[in-house]
Write a protein that holds these residues in place. Structure first.
Motif, PDB file in Angstrom:
ATOM      1  N   LEU A 138      -2.305   5.965   4.960  1.00 42.17           N
ATOM      2  CA  LEU A 138      -2.936   4.848   4.268  1.00 42.17           C
ATOM      3  C   LEU A 138      -4.445   4.797   4.502  1.00 42.17           C
ATOM      4  O   LEU A 138      -5.183   4.257   3.673  1.00 42.17           O
ATOM      5  CB  LEU A 138      -2.298   3.527   4.706  1.00 42.17           C
ATOM      6  CG  LEU A 138      -0.832   3.331   4.339  1.00 42.17           C
ATOM      7  CD1 LEU A 138      -0.356   1.949   4.769  1.00 42.17           C
ATOM      8  CD2 LEU A 138      -0.601   3.536   2.844  1.00 42.17           C
TER       9      LEU A 138
ATOM     10  N   ARG B 250      -4.604   6.531  -5.260  1.00 42.33           N
ATOM     11  CA  ARG B 250      -3.922   5.228  -5.307  1.00 42.33           C
ATOM     12  C   ARG B 250      -3.778   4.826  -6.769  1.00 42.33           C
ATOM     13  O   ARG B 250      -4.495   5.274  -7.634  1.00 42.33           O
ATOM     14  CB  ARG B 250      -4.728   4.160  -4.568  1.00 42.33           C
ATOM     15  CG  ARG B 250      -4.998   4.454  -3.100  1.00 42.33           C
ATOM     16  CD  ARG B 250      -3.737   4.446  -2.259  1.00 42.33           C
ATOM     17  NE  ARG B 250      -4.015   4.400  -0.836  1.00 42.33           N
ATOM     18  CZ  ARG B 250      -4.302   5.436  -0.077  1.00 42.33           C
ATOM     19  NH1 ARG B 250      -4.381   6.630  -0.620  1.00 42.33           N
ATOM     20  NH2 ARG B 250      -4.522   5.311   1.205  1.00 42.33           N
TER      21      ARG B 250
ATOM     22  N   ALA C  44       0.831  -1.206   0.000  1.00 42.45           N
ATOM     23  CA  ALA C  44       0.000   0.000   0.000  1.00 42.45           C
ATOM     24  C   ALA C  44       0.865   1.256   0.000  1.00 42.45           C
ATOM     25  O   ALA C  44       0.548   2.239  -0.680  1.00 42.45           O
ATOM     26  CB  ALA C  44      -0.936  -0.013   1.207  1.00 42.45           C
ATOM     27  N   VAL C  45       1.946   1.240   0.759  1.00 44.12           N
ATOM     28  CA  VAL C  45       2.848   2.396   0.773  1.00 44.12           C
ATOM     29  C   VAL C  45       3.463   2.604  -0.607  1.00 44.12           C
ATOM     30  O   VAL C  45       3.526   3.730  -1.110  1.00 44.12           O
ATOM     31  CB  VAL C  45       3.956   2.203   1.830  1.00 44.12           C
ATOM     32  CG1 VAL C  45       5.025   3.283   1.694  1.00 44.12           C
ATOM     33  CG2 VAL C  45       3.366   2.224   3.231  1.00 44.12           C
TER      34      VAL C  45
ATOM     35  N   LEU D 170       0.936   4.134  -2.951  1.00 38.89           N
ATOM     36  CA  LEU D 170       0.698   5.547  -2.674  1.00 38.89           C
ATOM     37  C   LEU D 170       1.879   6.391  -3.145  1.00 38.89           C
ATOM     38  O   LEU D 170       1.705   7.430  -3.795  1.00 38.89           O
ATOM     39  CB  LEU D 170       0.454   5.747  -1.176  1.00 38.89           C
ATOM     40  CG  LEU D 170       0.197   7.178  -0.699  1.00 38.89           C
ATOM     41  CD1 LEU D 170      -0.978   7.802  -1.426  1.00 38.89           C
ATOM     42  CD2 LEU D 170      -0.029   7.199   0.812  1.00 38.89           C
TER      43      LEU D 170
END
Length: 296
Positions: free
Chosen positions: A288, A295, A171-172, A175
């Motif tokens: 997040l 995203r 997820a990081v 992003l």
């Protein structure tokens, strides 16, 4: 915390102060246990702080910081320490070091004040005042955060590799892959450049002091917005954005700088500086969880 870190204790500091700043000789010397990662901090008497770099620094570097610190104190709408002197290295401590004014207050807690509109308004006042200071023909010096986001790709890749099992690295990475492409939408403005909670002093829920102004200088205007991500939950962050008057690109670049900074904390400091690691984790969690961030 760092390879090659210098060992410092109160006895050493007392001897350095007595030899080089005799007007403070005999004053009580007490170590200040803080989340700082660059200097060991000692309180000298009631009004002075000694800052001894954990890694060797030369006098020219600290003189530049002292100049910026004093300029910051002149600009900041809240109390900020001024430089009092630069100490020389000796056989016992092979680095230049500094004396500054001591400021009272408690460092801001990123959980306790996460819903505080009063503290948010103070942070907004700080950012707006710093941005209004004259740049005086200067530009970003290329050190650290505050320039091109893509320059930090290699660092972020390293942080992601080190952070498996600590944060949601997929997820990081998703992003960052979007935020890194955002171009600055304005000229450099004057910036504190490190508005983390440890540099913000609070009393009775209000901002009463700002520390570590030694990097004060021109940078991406969005850089100081990291304070909103380090300190506040929704909807207080939205309040900060509106009060600062940040456009979409500026706000998202602020999120990018916060992500870059936080990812350097989560894996590096869990054992040696848990509060800093905890700050990194809470900031990444906020980023997040924010559904308004893009995203890919």
């Amino acid at each position: 915390m760092h390879e090659g870190q210098l060992n410092v204790d109160a006895e050493l500091v007392a001897s350095l102060v007595a030899a080089q700043f005799p007007r403070y000789a005999g004053a009580p010397v007490r170590r200040v246990h803080s989340g700082g990662t660059v200097n060991a901090i000692f309180r000298i008497g009631s009004d002075v702080a000694a800052r001894l770099p954990l890694l060797p620094a030369d006098a020219a570097e600290l003189e530049a910081e002292a100049s910026a610190l004093n300029e910051f104190a002149e600009t900041c709408p809240f109390p900020a320490p001024r430089a009092l002197g630069i100490g020389a290295p000796d056989a016992a401590y092979p680095s230049a070091w500094t004396l500054q004014e001591w400021l009272p207050g408690t460092v801001a807690d990123p959980f306790r004040w996460s819903s505080s509109y009063a503290l948010a308004d103070d942070v907004v006042s700080l950012i707006r005042r710093l941005r209004s200071a004259p740049v005086a023909g200067r530009s970003f010096d290329g050190r650290g955060r505050g320039g091109n986001l893509r320059d930090h790709d290699e660092w972020m890749a390293h942080c992601l590799a080190q952070s498996a099992g600590i944060v949601d690295t997929a997820a990081v990475e998703a992003l960052w892959s979007v935020l890194r492409d955002l171009a600055a939408d304005g000229e450099d403005r004057m910036s504190h450049r490190d508005l983390i909670p440890a540099n913000l002093l609070v009393a009775d829920g209000r901002l009463v002091g700002v520390l570590d102004g030694g990097a004060f200088g021109p940078a991406d205007p969005s850089l100081d917005l990291v304070a909103a991500w380090h300190l506040f939950d929704e909807p207080v962050r939205s309040h900060v954005r509106a009060a600062v008057g940040a456009g979409e690109a500026e706000w998202l670049r602020g999120a990018a700088w916060a992500l870059q900074q936080a990812m350097g904390l989560v894996w590096y400091y869990p054992e040696t500086n848990p509060p800093m690691a905890e700050l990194g984790h809470s900031t990444v969690t906020r980023l997040l969880a924010d559904t308004e961030l893009p995203r890919r």
